[in-house]
Scaffold this motif. Structure first.
Motif, PDB file in Angstrom:
ATOM      1  N   LEU A 126       4.726  13.489  33.597  1.00 24.95           N
ATOM      2  CA  LEU A 126       4.442  13.696  32.182  1.00 24.95           C
ATOM      3  C   LEU A 126       3.127  13.006  31.850  1.00 24.95           C
ATOM      4  CD1 LEU A 126       5.779  15.037  29.714  1.00 24.95           C
ATOM      5  CD2 LEU A 126       6.749  12.804  29.162  1.00 24.95           C
TER       6      LEU A 126
ATOM      7  N   ARG B 255       1.478  17.216  25.120  1.00 22.62           N
ATOM      8  CA  ARG B 255       1.574  16.566  26.422  1.00 22.62           C
ATOM      9  C   ARG B 255       1.620  17.632  27.504  1.00 22.62           C
ATOM     10  NH1 ARG B 255       7.889  14.428  26.134  1.00 22.62           N
ATOM     11  NH2 ARG B 255       8.855  16.505  26.170  1.00 22.62           N
TER      12      ARG B 255
ATOM     13  N   LEU C 125       3.354  18.699  31.251  1.00 21.01           N
ATOM     14  CA  LEU C 125       4.360  18.478  32.283  1.00 21.01           C
ATOM     15  C   LEU C 125       3.810  19.104  33.557  1.00 21.01           C
ATOM     16  CD1 LEU C 125       7.222  17.398  32.931  1.00 21.01           C
ATOM     17  CD2 LEU C 125       8.083  19.708  32.461  1.00 21.01           C
TER      18      LEU C 125
ATOM     19  N   THR D  67      14.650  13.834  34.890  1.00 28.81           N
ATOM     20  CA  THR D  67      14.638  15.172  34.303  1.00 28.81           C
ATOM     21  C   THR D  67      15.480  16.135  35.131  1.00 28.81           C
ATOM     22  OG1 THR D  67      12.384  14.776  33.486  1.00 28.81           O
ATOM     23  CG2 THR D  67      13.141  17.056  33.525  1.00 28.81           C
TER      24      THR D  67
ATOM     25  N   THR E  72      11.861  20.997  27.110  1.00 33.48           N
ATOM     26  CA  THR E  72      10.659  21.800  27.307  1.00 33.48           C
ATOM     27  C   THR E  72      11.102  23.121  27.901  1.00 33.48           C
ATOM     28  OG1 THR E  72       9.249  19.864  27.669  1.00 33.48           O
ATOM     29  CG2 THR E  72       8.446  21.973  28.488  1.00 33.48           C
TER      30      THR E  72
END
Length: 208
Positions: free
Chosen positions: A33, A81, A83, A116, A156
């Motif tokens: 991230l 942001r 990923l 995650t 996300t």
């Protein structure tokens, strides 16, 4: 390099009878991230060999240079942001290149590989997502990326031609998966057990 990976959902795989709808746990991936200013995007692109896309979309490429040249690297941009997704085992190398490129610049870079979980919702996904999210699905096209809560859990979402990849905190993955399964029950998706006390806190989400 950290190669060990434990499937947060034990390799979950659910499908309806005619396989027009599926919910599976995605394969292991390295996930980083990154939060960085607009002025530093070029430096990151040079470091990893893949362009940082504009917010709301994803860019997938096999970089000709950088820490994983010749291997697929995806960058998902949403929620101010990025990923960064690569094959499992590459997080340390990618992080080192980015950290070196941004050594004199304020930024945030976190390895979220083990924090995650990836869920893959395939097939007729719109009726399912509409029951657990307020995302405007009419404007959510293949290739698009969105940061939006699912069953009130931060997520996300990466829209694909044949479905949607969903990234959620591993600690909440079972909760999100259970709500997605319940939302898809009307289309024949099997139910996924979850402690009743957790489902009772859904506030009316994803009613069958």
């Amino acid at each position: 390099m950290h190669l060990a990976w434990n499937a947060p959902l034990g390799g979950l795989s659910l499908h309806n009878a005619d396989r027009t709808l599926g919910l599976e746990e995605g394969p292991p991936s390295s996930l980083l991230l990154l939060r960085v200013g607009e002025a530093e995007r070029a430096a990151v692109t040079q470091a990893i060999g893949v362009m940082l896309p504009r917010m709301g979309v994803a860019h997938v490429e096999e970089p000709a240079h950088g820490p994983i040249r010749g291997n697929t690297l995806a960058v998902l941009a949403a929620g101010e942001r990025y990923l960064i997704k690569a094959a499992i085992g590459h997080a340390d190398a990618i992080a080192a290149e980015i950290a070196s490129a941004l050594a004199a610049t304020e930024h945030q870079l976190v390895d979220v590989t083990h924090a995650t979980a990836t869920l893959i919702l395939s097939g007729t996904v719109e009726p399912v997502l509409s029951r657990v999210s307020t995302l405007d699905l009419r404007a959510f096209r293949p290739g698009d990326v969105a940061a939006a809560p699912l069953a009130r859990v931060p997520a996300t979402l990466w829209r694909q031609e044949d479905g949607c990849e969903i990234y959620v905190p591993a600690s909440r993955a079972l909760f999100v998966a259970a709500h997605l399964a319940r939302a898809g029950h009307v289309l024949g998706l099997p139910a996924l057990a979850l402690p009743e006390r957790q489902m009772a806190n859904d506030g009316g989400l994803a009613r069958a």
